[in-house]
Scaffold this active site. Structure first.
Site, PDB file in Angstrom:
ATOM      1  N   ASP A 113       9.342  -5.669   8.144  1.00  0.00           N
ATOM      2  CA  ASP A 113       8.270  -4.707   8.391  1.00  0.00           C
ATOM      3  C   ASP A 113       8.285  -4.164   9.814  1.00  0.00           C
ATOM      4  OD1 ASP A 113       7.477  -4.844   5.813  1.00  0.00           O
ATOM      5  OD2 ASP A 113       5.505  -5.681   6.186  1.00  0.00           O
ATOM      6  N   ASP A 122       1.166 -11.051   7.247  1.00  0.00           N
ATOM      7  CA  ASP A 122       1.682 -10.257   6.128  1.00  0.00           C
ATOM      8  C   ASP A 122       2.992  -9.567   6.489  1.00  0.00           C
ATOM      9  OD1 ASP A 122      -0.466  -8.835   7.708  1.00  0.00           O
ATOM     10  OD2 ASP A 122       0.436  -7.114   6.715  1.00  0.00           O
ATOM     11  N   GLY A 126      -0.425   6.316   1.113  1.00  0.00           N
ATOM     12  CA  GLY A 126       0.729   5.622   0.559  1.00  0.00           C
ATOM     13  C   GLY A 126       2.070   6.180   1.002  1.00  0.00           C
ATOM     14  N   LYS A 136      10.000   2.364   0.169  1.00  0.00           N
ATOM     15  CA  LYS A 136       8.912   2.464   1.137  1.00  0.00           C
ATOM     16  C   LYS A 136       8.492   3.923   1.295  1.00  0.00           C
ATOM     17  CE  LYS A 136       7.718   0.465   5.626  1.00  0.00           C
ATOM     18  NZ  LYS A 136       8.264  -0.336   6.759  1.00  0.00           N
ATOM     19  N   GLY A 156       0.792  -1.221   0.000  1.00  0.00           N
ATOM     20  CA  GLY A 156       0.000   0.000   0.000  1.00  0.00           C
ATOM     21  C   GLY A 156       0.818   1.261   0.000  1.00  0.00           C
TER      22      GLY A 156
END
Length: 470
Positions: free
Chosen positions: A257, A247, A121, A108, A87
């Site tokens: 992440d 995820d 985003g 990112k 995203g």
């Protein structure tokens, strides 16, 4: 200049969306991991005269023209969510490092994608800087992790709980394939895409599994064992990831992440730092169990290729591998050999720390500094229940080995209060503190830091509450 490859985007084109990076207002390259860039064989000119910034904003450049966002799903706090994907991140491409291995280059904070779910985003400087320093710190500690290549600041304002400066970073990893990739294409019933994903992963990343009697079971085993070893390292170093959604779990068994992560200061096994986790699902002492739960969720995607017994037998290897790795690492940090009495000493040491809420990292470091003495000195003085400590110390002195424990127990970790100071100064456009903290984290065992500010404890013992929002 090395040209970028696009194996994932080319061979799994149906699993991605082509998205051009969206630059930030007055975007500036502020931090560069030059040793990593050299390892990746990237052109040094990228870091000069805003070259990379320009390349990321030119639609036809090699760094932007074939950027893609990946589609996946995931179990978030235990609940299945099919509406996930990159995203706010883009896979720019892959490069070959000096060892001949491909490494993803992932941007990112690059703007909206089809998977942004009405979000902007973007990433904020706060979280970007935390990930940059945190990932490199874990790498220096020997914990498998994604890596930070470079960081961009900007004059862009991004709204989260408050208005914050926007930022971007490029991180690297063997791939950005998550448990959630397999979950999504299994639960969506897209058998062709699932099989294509399996074939790609087996060929490109786990080729050693192909010649096994059941390559898919061998793949699940490899992911399981890598994950077990990573979690053991987390637990040994007092690291709390904070958001172990599926995820956020890498098939490569690397820390991935970074969100509201933290290293434990005052030790308590049920430490939680994510304010979005009031039930403590991702507490420190629950991380091994959650990792196994996540592997069980991943294993559903293997059911077309493995029977129930094969999956059960594979997942049952997690616990013994985790325990063996954890016990070995913990005994190494304490300078103890293998044995039942030594394992009990290790457990009793943690009980001592927990009972008095002693600082986890500082206590191990202090123990290392007293490792060759009979008099516990300052270490003893840090405990209130001296009698209990004296009993432990007497037994410990009987079993400890003549090793250099300073090289096993860091003086510096990216503590939350240090990161907060780095963020505060960086938001005022001063990255000198962040660079200095990063340098310390890259040599965490050096005795230079023992009496340095970067080894200091937080001023207050109040619980830390961190935001997922980035």
């Amino acid at each position: 200049m090395q040209s970028l490859s696009h194996r994932y985007a080319e061979k799994l084109a149906d699993l991605v969306s082509v998205v051009a990076p969206q630059g930030l207002k007055n975007q500036r390259l502020r931090m560069v991991n030059r040793p990593l860039a050299e390892q990746l064989q990237l052109d040094p000119e990228l870091w000069e005269n805003a070259s990379l910034t320009t390349l990321l904003t030119e639609p036809d450049s090699a760094w932007s023209a074939r950027a893609v966002a990946q589609k996946y799903g995931g179990h978030q706090f235990g609940h299945w969510n099919p509406d996930l994907g990159d995203g706010r991140g883009l896979l720019l491409g892959e490069c070959l490092d000096k060892q001949g291995n491909y490494q993803d280059l992932h941007l990112k904070g690059a703007g909206q994608t089809p998977y942004s779910r009405f979000a902007d985003g973007r990433a904020v400087l706060r979280s970007t800087l935390r990930e940059y320093i945190g990932s490199e710190a874990l790498h220096a500690l020997g914990i498998p992790t994604s890596r930070a290549l470079c960081l961009f600041s900007s004059d862009e304002t991004v709204m989260r709980e408050r208005a914050e400066p926007g930022a971007m970073m490029i991180r690297t990893a063997p791939s950005h394939i998550r448990f959630g990739h397999f979950e999504y294409f299994f639960h969506s019933g897209d058998k062709d895409k699932l099989e294509a994903l399996f074939n790609f992963v087996l060929k490109e990343y786990f080729s050693e599994c192909i010649d096994q009697p059941n390559p898919h079971q061998a793949l699940l085993r490899a992911i399981t064992l890598r994950t077990a070893r990573m979690i053991a390292l987390w637990q040994c170093h007092g690291f709390v990831h904070g958001v172990m959604n599926t995820d956020n779990m890498s098939i490569h068994g690397i820390t991935f992440d970074y969100g509201p992560y933290a290293f434990i200061d005052n030790f308590h096994a049920s430490a939680v730092f994510n304010h979005s986790d009031p039930q403590g699902r991702y507490a420190f002492d629950r991380q091994p169990g959650i990792a196994l739960w996540n592997l069980n969720m991943l294993a559903y995607a293997f059911t077309p290729y493995c029977d129930t017994k094969e999956i059960r037998d594979t997942l049952e290897q997690f616990e013994p591998v985790f325990l063996a790795q954890y016990q070995k690492l913990m005994l190494t940090r304490l300078g103890l050999s293998e044995g039942a009495a030594q394992r009990q000493l290790s457990n009793d040491w943690l009980s001592l720390l927990s009972a008095e809420q002693r600082d986890y990292t500082a206590s191990f470091r202090l123990l290392a500094r007293h490792q060759h003495t009979r008099d516990a000195g300052v270490l003893r003085d840090s405990f209130i229940d001296r009698a209990r400590f004296d009993n432990w110390w007497a037994s410990y002195c009987e079993y400890r080995q003549p090793r250099d424990l300073l090289s096993e127990n860091p003086a510096v970790i990216p503590r939350t209060h240090l990161l907060n100071e780095a963020i505060k100064q960086a938001e005022s456009d001063d990255f000198s503190y962040a660079e200095a903290l990063l340098d310390a984290c890259l040599s965490p065992y050096d005795t230079t830091w023992d009496d340095h500010h970067f080894a200091s404890l937080p001023a207050t013992a109040a619980p830390v509450s961190l935001s997922c929002s980035s």
